[in-house]
Design a protein around this motif. Structure first.
Motif, PDB file in Angstrom:
ATOM      1  N   LEU A  12       0.860  -1.182   0.000  1.00 19.17           N
ATOM      2  CA  LEU A  12       0.000   0.000   0.000  1.00 19.17           C
ATOM      3  C   LEU A  12       0.892   1.225   0.000  1.00 19.17           C
ATOM      4  O   LEU A  12       1.616   1.478   0.973  1.00 19.17           O
ATOM      5  N   GLY A  13       0.857   1.976  -1.078  1.00 21.43           N
ATOM      6  CA  GLY A  13       1.695   3.161  -1.197  1.00 21.43           C
ATOM      7  C   GLY A  13       1.013   4.371  -0.592  1.00 21.43           C
ATOM      8  O   GLY A  13       0.566   5.272  -1.311  1.00 21.43           O
ATOM      9  N   SER A  14       0.923   4.394   0.720  1.00 19.65           N
ATOM     10  CA  SER A  14       0.212   5.477   1.399  1.00 19.65           C
ATOM     11  C   SER A  14       0.619   5.527   2.860  1.00 19.65           C
ATOM     12  O   SER A  14       0.897   4.492   3.480  1.00 19.65           O
ATOM     13  N   SER A  15       0.630   6.715   3.419  1.00 19.07           N
ATOM     14  CA  SER A  15       0.879   6.884   4.853  1.00 19.07           C
ATOM     15  C   SER A  15      -0.427   7.047   5.623  1.00 19.07           C
ATOM     16  O   SER A  15      -0.415   7.239   6.839  1.00 19.07           O
ATOM     17  N   SER A  16      -1.558   6.953   4.922  1.00 19.60           N
ATOM     18  CA  SER A  16      -2.865   7.174   5.540  1.00 19.60           C
ATOM     19  C   SER A  16      -3.293   5.982   6.392  1.00 19.60           C
ATOM     20  O   SER A  16      -3.378   4.852   5.904  1.00 19.60           O
ATOM     21  N   ARG A  17      -3.583   6.236   7.653  1.00 14.49           N
ATOM     22  CA  ARG A  17      -4.056   5.150   8.518  1.00 14.49           C
ATOM     23  C   ARG A  17      -5.460   4.721   8.119  1.00 14.49           C
ATOM     24  O   ARG A  17      -5.855   3.564   8.337  1.00 14.49           O
ATOM     25  N   TYR A  18      -6.230   5.636   7.511  1.00 14.29           N
ATOM     26  CA  TYR A  18      -7.578   5.297   7.068  1.00 14.29           C
ATOM     27  C   TYR A  18      -7.526   4.268   5.932  1.00 14.29           C
ATOM     28  O   TYR A  18      -8.275   3.295   5.930  1.00 14.29           O
ATOM     29  N   ARG A  19      -6.621   4.476   4.981  1.00 10.24           N
ATOM     30  CA  ARG A  19      -6.494   3.525   3.877  1.00 10.24           C
ATOM     31  C   ARG A  19      -5.944   2.187   4.374  1.00 10.24           C
ATOM     32  O   ARG A  19      -6.345   1.135   3.889  1.00 10.24           O
ATOM     33  N   ARG A  20      -5.034   2.252   5.321  1.00 12.97           N
ATOM     34  CA  ARG A  20      -4.484   1.014   5.864  1.00 12.97           C
ATOM     35  C   ARG A  20      -5.583   0.196   6.546  1.00 12.97           C
ATOM     36  O   ARG A  20      -5.688  -1.021   6.333  1.00 12.97           O
ATOM     37  N   GLU A  21      -6.421   0.848   7.330  1.00 12.70           N
ATOM     38  CA  GLU A  21      -7.501   0.150   8.025  1.00 12.70           C
ATOM     39  C   GLU A  21      -8.515  -0.409   7.038  1.00 12.70           C
ATOM     40  O   GLU A  21      -9.049  -1.517   7.241  1.00 12.70           O
ATOM     41  N   LEU A  22      -8.780   0.317   5.949  1.00 12.50           N
ATOM     42  CA  LEU A  22      -9.721  -0.177   4.948  1.00 12.50           C
ATOM     43  C   LEU A  22      -9.159  -1.386   4.212  1.00 12.50           C
ATOM     44  O   LEU A  22      -9.863  -2.381   4.010  1.00 12.50           O
ATOM     45  N   LEU A 178     -15.594   7.256   0.230  1.00  7.14           N
ATOM     46  CA  LEU A 178     -15.546   8.530   0.936  1.00  7.14           C
ATOM     47  C   LEU A 178     -14.560   8.496   2.099  1.00  7.14           C
ATOM     48  O   LEU A 178     -13.967   9.517   2.444  1.00  7.14           O
ATOM     49  N   ILE A 179     -14.331   7.312   2.678  1.00  7.92           N
ATOM     50  CA  ILE A 179     -13.384   7.195   3.788  1.00  7.92           C
ATOM     51  C   ILE A 179     -11.943   7.274   3.282  1.00  7.92           C
ATOM     52  O   ILE A 179     -11.041   7.683   4.004  1.00  7.92           O
ATOM     53  N   GLY A 180     -11.726   6.885   2.006  1.00  7.49           N
ATOM     54  CA  GLY A 180     -10.377   7.057   1.469  1.00  7.49           C
ATOM     55  C   GLY A 180      -9.874   5.995   0.521  1.00  7.49           C
ATOM     56  O   GLY A 180      -8.879   6.210  -0.171  1.00  7.49           O
ATOM     57  N   LEU A 181     -10.559   4.825   0.452  1.00  9.09           N
ATOM     58  CA  LEU A 181     -10.116   3.774  -0.466  1.00  9.09           C
ATOM     59  C   LEU A 181     -11.351   3.013  -0.949  1.00  9.09           C
ATOM     60  O   LEU A 181     -12.001   2.322  -0.164  1.00  9.09           O
ATOM     61  N   PRO A 182     -11.693   3.108  -2.248  1.00 10.31           N
ATOM     62  CA  PRO A 182     -12.878   2.414  -2.771  1.00 10.31           C
ATOM     63  C   PRO A 182     -12.597   0.918  -2.915  1.00 10.31           C
ATOM     64  O   PRO A 182     -11.975   0.487  -3.883  1.00 10.31           O
ATOM     65  N   LEU A 183     -13.060   0.110  -1.972  1.00 11.81           N
ATOM     66  CA  LEU A 183     -12.678  -1.290  -1.930  1.00 11.81           C
ATOM     67  C   LEU A 183     -13.269  -2.122  -3.056  1.00 11.81           C
ATOM     68  O   LEU A 183     -12.683  -3.138  -3.453  1.00 11.81           O
TER      69      LEU A 183
END
Length: 208
Positions: A12-22, A178-183
């Motif tokens: 996952l190329g992101s530092s976002s904790r929201y994307r990590r949790e998703l 909307l939370i940050g990663l369209p699963l």
């Protein structure tokens, strides 16, 4: 790629904790690596184009370092009447964003890209989410920001938290966008890249 049982590392190329949790919802083992790139808008760039460009650039930046891996990049840009709104960073900027969005329809463009340099796979998709904000008073805005401090969220609101109280309606075909990663779109692109989350469960012996 046709090998749906690929053993490639997922990053996952992101530092976002929201994307990590998703992404954890897909139950795939993955690593996190934050890309370092300029996220400024290009002159005259439309918000949707900006989100797609940055999502792909993030994935490509990590894929250059780890060519054998499958890399996910994502970016979100809020679109208020054609004006791009990013992460506010400060309380004052968040007040300005929410004041501008009060009573307005805002489209959150959440882009996801999947890249594997070694296989040559590269794809990007965008999940638009139309959000209708209520007419908000200054005290509502100030109380909300002090309570949730969403200064790292594009558009200054966390719909998965107290921010839902700012909204009148949400229209989307990909509920986590909307939370940050369209699963839904992420899963589709991963399958195209050769990594099927459900088949990976069977491979890893994680099925019931």
């Amino acid at each position: 790629m046709n090998d749906t049982h690929t053993s490639r590392t997922l990053i996952l190329g992101s530092s976002s904790r929201y994307r990590r949790e998703l992404l954890e919802r897909l139950r795939l083992p993955f690593e996190v690596c934050a890309p370092e790139l300029d996220e400024s808008a290009l002159p005259g760039e439309a918000p949707a184009h900006m989100a797609a460009r940055l999502a792909l650039a993030k994935a490509q930046a990590i894929a250059q370092r780890f060519p054998q891996a499958i890399v996910i990049g994502s970016d979100q840009v809020a679109d208020l009447l054609g004006q791009a709104l990013g992460k506010p960073g400060t309380h004052e900027r968040a007040v300005a964003q929410l004041s501008a969005m009060s009573g307005q329809s805002v489209v959150f463009h959440t882009a996801v890209a999947v890249v594997c340099a070694e296989s040559g796979f590269s794809a990007v998709d965008i999940a638009p989410v139309r959000v209708q904000f209520r007419s908000l008073s200054a005290i509502e805005i100030d109380n909300y920001l002090h309570a949730e401090q969403p200064y790292d969220c594009a558009g200054s609101a966390k719909s998965e938290g107290l921010g839902i109280s700012l909204l009148a309606s949400i229209e989307s075909d990909d509920p986590t966008a909307l939370i940050g990663l369209p699963l839904i779109r992420t899963s589709h692109l991963l399958r195209q890249a050769g990594l099927d989350p459900l088949l990976a469960l069977i491979k890893n012996g994680a099925s019931a």
